[in-house]
Write an enzyme that holds these catalytic residues in place. Structure first.
Site, mmCIF file in Angstrom:
data_model
loop_
_atom_site.group_PDB
_atom_site.id
_atom_site.type_symbol
_atom_site.label_atom_id
_atom_site.label_comp_id
_atom_site.label_asym_id
_atom_site.label_seq_id
_atom_site.Cartn_x
_atom_site.Cartn_y
_atom_site.Cartn_z
ATOM 1 N N CYS A 118 40.407 -58.971 -24.514
ATOM 2 C CA CYS A 118 39.670 -57.835 -24.132
ATOM 3 C C CYS A 118 38.163 -58.214 -24.589
ATOM 4 C CB CYS A 118 39.954 -56.611 -24.855
ATOM 5 S SG CYS A 118 39.273 -55.255 -24.169
ATOM 6 N N GLY B 203 34.962 -88.112 -34.390
ATOM 7 C CA GLY B 203 35.912 -87.197 -34.360
ATOM 8 C C GLY B 203 36.262 -87.024 -32.994
ATOM 9 N N TYR C 235 30.424 -71.855 -27.352
ATOM 10 C CA TYR C 235 29.186 -72.722 -27.106
ATOM 11 C C TYR C 235 28.912 -72.647 -25.709
ATOM 12 C CZ TYR C 235 31.016 -75.008 -31.403
ATOM 13 O OH TYR C 235 31.431 -75.140 -32.853
#
Length: 446
Positions: free
Chosen positions: A350, A277, A318
């Protein structure tokens, strides 16, 4: 169309044509995803050349844009889908059931209902189940078609612990139980066609030994299963081929990985299937964003931009690195490069995690500058959200000199529409001034 032999193994952000990107921001606004379909084709052809005897199924979850799916289908790829919605996209892109694998992970009832209905019209569709419970639920719905079992080989790898799937309990049936599960499925009338596992996402050259061990376990298991059920059509070893996000990282030696894969699998009377992918689309895309606020903080300069974690989640989720380039500073009227200073590029959300980089050396930003964030073709728009009631961005595709819109920019009215449509019709007479305002075009409508 570039031949695979002439196609570089990685496209760096510095290699994108700033003169081509800048007008796109002016015409379509920012944040804006830009995807180069010819680069998608090049990456697919490189995989096809490295694995000439394998079936290549593109993992749709990396980038499900219809232009991407139709481009890859036309190039010869099959499509691996993680949801009923992705199967719908695959069928809409023209892929027949024989080229679609539905890989269910704890599938919701509605997904299974839709898939079984679709199977009636596409009997060559393959369903991959990751538990005996899912097999039972398929049987309860009358499905006895092509069945692949996702197994858990007990070994994982990837660019982050959150994407190391090979040993995570969530994924697959423990490998030591696979033979019994598939023998039972065959006895119940299912057409057992394969086994599947995925070691993780973004596997690098440094993790080649782990990947080789994973593949070897799959080869051993495939021979055991084939002997017990009378043969298999395919052994699916997933994808996970990594790409270099950092400028100093070397690209994956795909031919070496392919050779090691064939060696580790050993002799098999079955087709090898891979499911890339990220490798296909990551470096085919960039995200364009505009600097709207520049602030000198204690230890860094903060460049505030109009993209955020709602636009590209990977850095926040991540701690992922993405290259960043100032496309305006490239052609500054000063006639020379701007001074490079430590900068934090931050979005409008925020949340303290809403940053794309921290104290990174970049040409000093000015309000109105256009930045490009690289390697945004994979898991970019797919993970975008409407948090803070922020509309999702637009997308355009480049295709052999042609530029066309691929996805319009959402409006605030789009975000609010499901809520509005859930209200009783009588409430239409009680709209507030804000409701009336967001019914019309606003600053997000382009």
């Amino acid at each position: 169309m570039t031949d695979v032999g002439e196609s570089p193994p990685v496209r760096r952000l510095s290699e994108w044509d700033a003169a081509e990107l800048r007008p796109l921001a002016g015409e379509y606004g920012t944040p804006l995803y830009v995807l180069d379909l010819e680069r998608v084709r090049q990456n697919y052809r490189r995989l096809e050349a490295a694995f000439p005897d394998a079936d290549v199924l593109y993992a749709v979850k990396a980038n499900a844009l219809g232009d991407v799916l139709s481009t890859l289908h036309e190039a010869g790829a099959g499509l691996e889908c993680a949801s009923a919605g992705e199967v719908q996209r695959a069928l809409a892109a023209g892929a027949p059931g024989s080229e679609i694998h539905y890989t269910a992970v704890n599938p919701p009832a509605g997904d299974l209902d839709w898939i079984v209905d679709a199977w009636a019209d596409h009997p060559d569709l393959t369903v991959t189940a990751g538990s005996t419970d899912t097999i039972d639920r398929l049987a309860d719905r009358g499905y006895d078609g092509r069945l692949c079992l996702r197994v858990n080989p007990g070994i994982g790898a990837g660019h982050h612990e959150k994407v190391e799937t090979g040993a995570a309990a969530k994924f697959g049936v423990p490998a030591e139980r696979a033979v019994d599960v598939l023998v039972d499925a065959a006895d119940r009338g299912f057409d057992v066609v394969g086994i599947h596992a995925h070691v993780g996402s973004g596997v690098s050259s440094k993790q080649r030994d782990a990947h080789r061990e994973f593949v070897a376990r799959m080869g051993d298991l495939a021979r055991d299963v084939a002997g017990a059920v009378g043969g298999l059509k395919f052994v699916d070893i997933g994808g996970g081929f990594g790409v270099p996000y950092r400028e100093d990282e070397t690209p994956l030696d795909l031919e070496s990985v392919a050779d090691a894969t064939r060696d580790a699998l050993g002799e098999l009377d079955a087709t090898v299937t891979i499911e890339p992918g990220r490798y296909v689309v990551a470096d085919a895309g960039v995200l364009l964003t505009t600097v709207n606020t520049v602030k000198d903080a204690r230890e860094t300069t903060v460049a505030g931009v109009d993209a955020g974690l709602t636009t590209l989640l990977r850095p926040a989720m991540y701690d992922a690195y993405h290259p960043i380039r100032n496309l305006t500073a490239d052609v500054s009227e000063r006639g020379s490069s701007r001074e490079r200073t430590p900068q934090t590029v931050a979005g409008p959300i925020c949340e303290s995690g809403d940053v794309f980089c921290t104290a990174r050396e970049l040409p000093r930003s000015e309000r109105g500058d256009l930045l490009a964030i690289g390697n945004a073709g994979a898991y970019g728009y797919e993970m975008a959200t409407q948090y803070n009631t922020r509309p999702r961005p637009a997308s355009v595709v480049l295709d052999d000199g042609d530029v066309r819109p691929a996805r319009r920019r959402e409006t605030i009215a789009d975000v609010l529409r499901p809520e509005r449509e859930a209200l009783p019709s009588a409430s239409a007479d009680r709209k507030t001034d804000h409701d009336r305002a967001t019914d019309t075009d606003n600053e997000y409508d382009r």
